[in-house]
Write a protein that holds these residues in place. Structure first.
Motif, PDB file in Angstrom:
ATOM      1  N   GLY A  15       0.817  -1.209   0.000  1.00 12.76           N
ATOM      2  CA  GLY A  15       0.000   0.000   0.000  1.00 12.76           C
ATOM      3  C   GLY A  15       0.852   1.261   0.000  1.00 12.76           C
ATOM      4  N   PHE A  16       1.906   1.259   0.783  1.00 18.75           N
ATOM      5  CA  PHE A  16       2.827   2.393   0.802  1.00 18.75           C
ATOM      6  C   PHE A  16       3.474   2.595  -0.562  1.00 18.75           C
ATOM      7  CE2 PHE A  16       7.300   3.647   1.141  1.00 18.75           C
ATOM      8  CZ  PHE A  16       7.134   4.961   1.554  1.00 18.75           C
ATOM      9  N   LEU A  17       3.934   1.510  -1.177  1.00 25.80           N
ATOM     10  CA  LEU A  17       4.557   1.613  -2.492  1.00 25.80           C
ATOM     11  C   LEU A  17       3.565   2.125  -3.534  1.00 25.80           C
ATOM     12  CD1 LEU A  17       6.735  -1.607  -2.684  1.00 25.80           C
ATOM     13  CD2 LEU A  17       7.524   0.741  -2.374  1.00 25.80           C
ATOM     14  N   TYR A  18       2.311   1.664  -3.455  1.00 22.67           N
ATOM     15  CA  TYR A  18       1.296   2.118  -4.401  1.00 22.67           C
ATOM     16  C   TYR A  18       1.041   3.616  -4.260  1.00 22.67           C
ATOM     17  CZ  TYR A  18      -3.127   2.917  -6.668  1.00 22.67           C
ATOM     18  OH  TYR A  18      -4.112   3.439  -7.457  1.00 22.67           O
ATOM     19  N   ILE A  19       0.902   4.077  -3.021  1.00 25.29           N
ATOM     20  CA  ILE A  19       0.664   5.511  -2.796  1.00 25.29           C
ATOM     21  C   ILE A  19       1.832   6.330  -3.320  1.00 25.29           C
ATOM     22  CG2 ILE A  19       0.432   7.283  -1.013  1.00 25.29           C
ATOM     23  CD1 ILE A  19      -1.151   5.160   0.611  1.00 25.29           C
ATOM     24  N   LEU A  20       3.038   5.883  -3.038  1.00 29.41           N
ATOM     25  CA  LEU A  20       4.228   6.595  -3.498  1.00 29.41           C
ATOM     26  C   LEU A  20       4.270   6.676  -5.022  1.00 29.41           C
ATOM     27  CD1 LEU A  20       7.021   7.839  -2.788  1.00 29.41           C
ATOM     28  CD2 LEU A  20       7.935   5.531  -3.040  1.00 29.41           C
ATOM     29  N   ALA A  21       4.076   5.548  -5.684  1.00 27.53           N
ATOM     30  CA  ALA A  21       4.167   5.514  -7.144  1.00 27.53           C
ATOM     31  C   ALA A  21       3.010   6.262  -7.798  1.00 27.53           C
ATOM     32  CB  ALA A  21       4.203   4.069  -7.628  1.00 27.53           C
ATOM     33  N   LYS A  23       1.330   8.879  -6.623  1.00 31.18           N
ATOM     34  CA  LYS A  23       1.457  10.321  -6.444  1.00 31.18           C
ATOM     35  C   LYS A  23       2.509  10.909  -7.376  1.00 31.18           C
ATOM     36  CE  LYS A  23      -1.482  11.106  -3.142  1.00 31.18           C
ATOM     37  NZ  LYS A  23      -2.649  11.920  -3.319  1.00 31.18           N
ATOM     38  N   ILE A  24       3.604  10.190  -7.593  1.00 27.84           N
ATOM     39  CA  ILE A  24       4.672  10.696  -8.458  1.00 27.84           C
ATOM     40  C   ILE A  24       4.348  10.422  -9.920  1.00 27.84           C
ATOM     41  CG2 ILE A  24       7.114  10.480  -9.032  1.00 27.84           C
ATOM     42  CD1 ILE A  24       7.586  10.046  -6.034  1.00 27.84           C
ATOM     43  N   GLY A  25       3.915   9.187 -10.235  1.00 31.58           N
ATOM     44  CA  GLY A  25       3.384   8.876 -11.541  1.00 31.58           C
ATOM     45  C   GLY A  25       4.384   8.634 -12.659  1.00 31.58           C
ATOM     46  N   GLU A  26       5.661   8.561 -12.350  1.00 31.52           N
ATOM     47  CA  GLU A  26       6.657   8.282 -13.395  1.00 31.52           C
ATOM     48  C   GLU A  26       6.704   6.784 -13.696  1.00 31.52           C
ATOM     49  OE1 GLU A  26       8.662  10.453 -15.080  1.00 31.52           O
ATOM     50  OE2 GLU A  26       7.563  12.077 -14.109  1.00 31.52           O
ATOM     51  N   ILE A  31       7.996   0.833 -12.463  1.00 30.86           N
ATOM     52  CA  ILE A  31       8.755  -0.393 -12.736  1.00 30.86           C
ATOM     53  C   ILE A  31       9.517  -0.838 -11.499  1.00 30.86           C
ATOM     54  CG2 ILE A  31      10.677  -1.334 -14.079  1.00 30.86           C
ATOM     55  CD1 ILE A  31       9.689   0.479 -16.407  1.00 30.86           C
ATOM     56  N   VAL A  32      10.185   0.095 -10.848  1.00 34.81           N
ATOM     57  CA  VAL A  32      10.933  -0.229  -9.634  1.00 34.81           C
ATOM     58  C   VAL A  32       9.986  -0.673  -8.527  1.00 34.81           C
ATOM     59  CG1 VAL A  32      12.395   0.751  -7.822  1.00 34.81           C
ATOM     60  CG2 VAL A  32      12.864   1.265 -10.209  1.00 34.81           C
ATOM     61  N   THR A  33       8.825  -0.039  -8.428  1.00 35.98           N
ATOM     62  CA  THR A  33       7.840  -0.408  -7.415  1.00 35.98           C
ATOM     63  C   THR A  33       7.331  -1.825  -7.636  1.00 35.98           C
ATOM     64  OG1 THR A  33       7.164   1.885  -7.164  1.00 35.98           O
ATOM     65  CG2 THR A  33       5.610   0.221  -6.417  1.00 35.98           C
ATOM     66  N   LEU A  34       7.016  -2.155  -8.876  1.00 35.16           N
ATOM     67  CA  LEU A  34       6.538  -3.513  -9.169  1.00 35.16           C
ATOM     68  C   LEU A  34       7.618  -4.557  -8.921  1.00 35.16           C
ATOM     69  CD1 LEU A  34       4.423  -2.849 -12.375  1.00 35.16           C
ATOM     70  CD2 LEU A  34       3.609  -3.376 -10.068  1.00 35.16           C
TER      71      LEU A  34
END
Length: 52
Positions: A15-21, A23-26, A31-34
């Motif tokens: 959930g934290f990674l999803y929110i981070l990615a 909000k930034i949207g790059e 890719i790094v998050t997944l």
């Protein structure tokens, strides 16, 4: 119980990674998050097996 806590921790981390990615949207961050979530999921599956 340990498996439940590990699953809860993974869900919070994902959930934290999803929110981070989101909000930034790059695309590079997605890719790094997944990749990070995939490695964490692999570790969860392999380390929480029933060793009985």
């Amino acid at each position: 119980m340990n498996r439940f806590l590990a699953l809860f921790a993974f869900a919070v981390f994902a959930g934290f990674l999803y929110i981070l990615a989101s909000k930034i949207g790059e695309i590079d961050l997605w890719i790094v998050t997944l990749l990070t979530a995939g490695l964490a999921a692999y570790d969860f599956v392999t380390s929480s097996k029933d060793n009985s």
